[in-house]
Write an enzyme that holds these catalytic residues in place. Structure first.
Site, PDB file in Angstrom:
ATOM      1  N   TYR A  45      22.364 -68.069  86.957  1.00  0.00           N
ATOM      2  CA  TYR A  45      21.457 -68.760  86.035  1.00  0.00           C
ATOM      3  C   TYR A  45      20.019 -68.520  86.468  1.00  0.00           C
ATOM      4  O   TYR A  45      19.708 -68.607  87.658  1.00  0.00           O
ATOM      5  CB  TYR A  45      21.735 -70.272  86.060  1.00  0.00           C
ATOM      6  CG  TYR A  45      22.340 -70.816  84.789  1.00  0.00           C
ATOM      7  CD1 TYR A  45      21.681 -70.692  83.576  1.00  0.00           C
ATOM      8  CD2 TYR A  45      23.571 -71.457  84.819  1.00  0.00           C
ATOM      9  CE1 TYR A  45      22.234 -71.187  82.411  1.00  0.00           C
ATOM     10  CE2 TYR A  45      24.141 -71.967  83.658  1.00  0.00           C
ATOM     11  CZ  TYR A  45      23.464 -71.827  82.462  1.00  0.00           C
ATOM     12  OH  TYR A  45      24.020 -72.324  81.311  1.00  0.00           O
ATOM     13  N   GLU A  47      16.917 -69.746  84.487  1.00  0.00           N
ATOM     14  CA  GLU A  47      15.986 -70.322  83.512  1.00  0.00           C
ATOM     15  C   GLU A  47      14.552 -70.237  84.025  1.00  0.00           C
ATOM     16  O   GLU A  47      14.267 -70.565  85.176  1.00  0.00           O
ATOM     17  CB  GLU A  47      16.354 -71.776  83.231  1.00  0.00           C
ATOM     18  CG  GLU A  47      17.622 -71.908  82.405  1.00  0.00           C
ATOM     19  CD  GLU A  47      17.920 -73.346  82.031  1.00  0.00           C
ATOM     20  OE1 GLU A  47      17.273 -74.246  82.598  1.00  0.00           O
ATOM     21  OE2 GLU A  47      18.806 -73.570  81.193  1.00  0.00           O
ATOM     22  N   ASP A 210       9.014 -55.540  63.024  1.00  0.00           N
ATOM     23  CA  ASP A 210      10.394 -55.579  63.507  1.00  0.00           C
ATOM     24  C   ASP A 210      10.908 -54.145  63.478  1.00  0.00           C
ATOM     25  O   ASP A 210      11.323 -53.640  62.441  1.00  0.00           O
ATOM     26  CB  ASP A 210      11.237 -56.492  62.620  1.00  0.00           C
ATOM     27  CG  ASP A 210      12.699 -56.547  63.057  1.00  0.00           C
ATOM     28  OD1 ASP A 210      13.089 -55.762  63.938  1.00  0.00           O
ATOM     29  OD2 ASP A 210      13.450 -57.375  62.506  1.00  0.00           O
ATOM     30  N   THR A 237      15.617 -54.782  68.742  1.00  0.00           N
ATOM     31  CA  THR A 237      16.831 -54.854  69.534  1.00  0.00           C
ATOM     32  C   THR A 237      16.734 -53.779  70.612  1.00  0.00           C
ATOM     33  O   THR A 237      15.866 -52.906  70.558  1.00  0.00           O
ATOM     34  CB  THR A 237      18.074 -54.598  68.665  1.00  0.00           C
ATOM     35  OG1 THR A 237      17.887 -53.367  67.944  1.00  0.00           O
ATOM     36  CG2 THR A 237      18.293 -55.722  67.673  1.00  0.00           C
ATOM     37  N   LYS A 240      20.820 -49.727  69.168  1.00  0.00           N
ATOM     38  CA  LYS A 240      20.427 -48.797  68.105  1.00  0.00           C
ATOM     39  C   LYS A 240      19.824 -47.521  68.708  1.00  0.00           C
ATOM     40  O   LYS A 240      20.406 -46.937  69.610  1.00  0.00           O
ATOM     41  CB  LYS A 240      19.473 -49.490  67.126  1.00  0.00           C
ATOM     42  CG  LYS A 240      20.081 -50.728  66.454  1.00  0.00           C
ATOM     43  CD  LYS A 240      19.147 -51.282  65.389  1.00  0.00           C
ATOM     44  CE  LYS A 240      19.759 -52.452  64.638  1.00  0.00           C
ATOM     45  NZ  LYS A 240      19.701 -53.723  65.395  1.00  0.00           N
ATOM     46  N   ARG A 246      23.328 -54.465  73.907  1.00  0.00           N
ATOM     47  CA  ARG A 246      23.019 -55.292  72.743  1.00  0.00           C
ATOM     48  C   ARG A 246      22.160 -56.459  73.199  1.00  0.00           C
ATOM     49  O   ARG A 246      22.555 -57.255  74.053  1.00  0.00           O
ATOM     50  CB  ARG A 246      24.309 -55.791  72.093  1.00  0.00           C
ATOM     51  CG  ARG A 246      25.221 -54.661  71.631  1.00  0.00           C
ATOM     52  CD  ARG A 246      26.409 -55.177  70.872  1.00  0.00           C
ATOM     53  NE  ARG A 246      25.995 -55.754  69.606  1.00  0.00           N
ATOM     54  CZ  ARG A 246      25.764 -55.061  68.488  1.00  0.00           C
ATOM     55  NH1 ARG A 246      25.913 -53.748  68.482  1.00  0.00           N
ATOM     56  NH2 ARG A 246      25.404 -55.659  67.390  1.00  0.00           N
TER      57      ARG A 246
END
Length: 445
Positions: A45, A47, A210, A237, A240, A246
């Protein structure tokens, strides 16, 4: 132990190996990206954020700088270094002042930008979904459309390009807080300079691009970078054309500040506003195993051979488009300027896109049914299909193979139209398998 899941994973690997991926939003990652994704970083983790100082140099200089950051858990020495590398590489790759590598997807990246800059009810000008835009650009089925006021511009039916006159008229009429250039089914290169000029006339207007589909082409130098034309933010992203895991990425221009301190709401401070919007604004703990895989893919995209790859994607797309036209397919925009092709199969062969998609699945060619501009058919039985060349270019296919793919598509369309016997699909399946096996997946090399 879990034989069922791993048998299905093996079956999916076989499907990918023995078929050809034509969906323009999919690609094949390297073995190194896969290894980073499956690493022990999955257990951690993290954060918060690492320190953003000392990110201007090369990898060694980045790693030589202190890594103390703004985390809410201990044990972050390694994760801080990895995330700093990912940020620094993304900045170099896209000429950005800052990069947030934590978004889990492109949709979350877009929503984080909206949340950073907009108040409920504010106006966003984006591309019409029916003309090639994305769900997150204002589709009424999305959460963001319930919060913000989306106004849609479209494309020119004859050219397939953005209707810039309409965009300018709507921008001056509605005075949007964000002008968004982005798409999921658009074959042209946007005129970023013209859009930026319009946006700069509107007080407090954020220019947002985008570029999820073409980020790899931008990184490879074969597509213009909106950040070089005055855009404030670029989302994407990381799969692609960029050929990474991903995930999502937000790049921005402006002053990079301490994410623990709320800055003034100005365009200059958009990097920090975005950081605060990603965490804690719209998501919690980052996926450090995915961020490591992003860092690996950014490293790969910074290598000279990636420029050759990006150029080959476009070369293959144009060759495939030309071969399809020669075989009677009607293309939206009469071709392509990037990696993506949109075909009107109703006008071409009198069949709907979903029927054609299913027929191609049977022979090992994977693409997706897709609406075309001003489509009158149902979304699940649209008039078109969408395909592209990033994945097959990764495997090494070239212009000769594009001609062969177009020929298989023509024969499959004729089967759908009742002009050929359905038994021919089995023959084509063996031909596709034979060709695919000549070009192994990156993970098999």
């Amino acid at each position: 132990m879990d034989k069922k899941v791993f048998e299905l994973i093996a079956a999916e690997k076989q499907r990918q190996s023995e078929g050809l991926e034509l969906i323009p939003s999919e690609n094949y990652v390297s073995r190194e990206v896969l290894e980073a994704m499956g690493s022990e970083l999955t257990n951690k983790y993290s954060e918060g954020y690492p320190n953003f100082e000392g990110l201007d140099g090369d990898d060694d200089e980045v790693l030589a700088t202190t890594t103390a950051g703004h985390r809410y858990y201990g044990g972050q020495d390694n994760t801080n270094q990895i995330e700093r590398l990912a940020i620094a590489r993304a900045r170099r790759l896209f000429h950005a002042d800052h990069a947030n590598v934590q978004p889990h997807s492109g949709a979350q990246a877009n929503n984080a930008v909206y949340n950073a800059w907009l108040e409920p009810g504010d106006t966003v000008l984006g591309m019409n979904l029916g003309h090639g835009g994305h769900l997150t650009h204002g589709s009424p089925v999305t959460q963001s459309a319930k919060i913000y006021n989306f106004i849609a511009y479209g494309t020119n039916t004859e050219t397939g390009d953005i209707d810039y006159d309409e965009l300018e008229r709507l921008a001056r009429e509605h005075q949007p807080k964000i002008i968004l250039v982005g798409y999921s089914a658009f074959m042209k290169v946007p005129d970023f300079e013209r859009v930026a000029k319009v946006g700069k006339e509107i007080p407090g207007c954020l220019l947002m691009a985008d570029m999820a589909h073409v980020a790899g082409l931008i990184a490879g130098g074969v597509h213009p970078n909106p950040l070089d034309y005055g855009f404030h933010v670029m989302t994407t992203t990381t799969h692609k054309t960029l050929r990474g895991p991903r995930g999502g990425l937000i790049l921005s221009k402006g002053i990079v500040g301490n994410p623990l301190r709320r800055p003034e709401h100005t365009l200059e401070n958009i990097p920090t506003l975005i950081d605060r919007s990603v965490f804690p604004g719209t998501q919690g703990g980052p996926l450090e195993h995915v961020i490591a895989a992003k860092a690996v893919s950014f490293y790969e995209a910074l290598q000279p051979e990636f420029h050759d790859y990006a150029a080959k994607i476009v070369e293959n797309a144009k060759a495939l488009a030309a071969a399809l036209k020669e075989r009677g397919f009607k293309l939206i925009g009469d071709g392509t300027e990037n990696h993506l092709i949109l075909v009107n199969v109703v006008d071409s062969y009198g069949i709907d896109g979903k029927k054609f998609e299913r027929a191609l699945d049977k022979i090992g060619l994977t693409l997706n049914a897709n609406s075309i501009p001003n489509d009158t058919r149902k979304p699940f039985e649209p008039s078109g299909v969408r395909l592209g060349t990033p994945a097959i270019t990764t495997r090494g296919l070239g212009v000769d193979e594009m001609v062969q793919i177009a020929e298989w598509m023509k024969k499959a369309a004729e089967v759908c139209a009742g002009e050929r016997d359905e038994s021919e699909l089995a023959t084509m399946r063996e031909e596709v398998r034979e060709l695919a096996l000549r070009f192994p997946l990156p993970s098999e090399k």
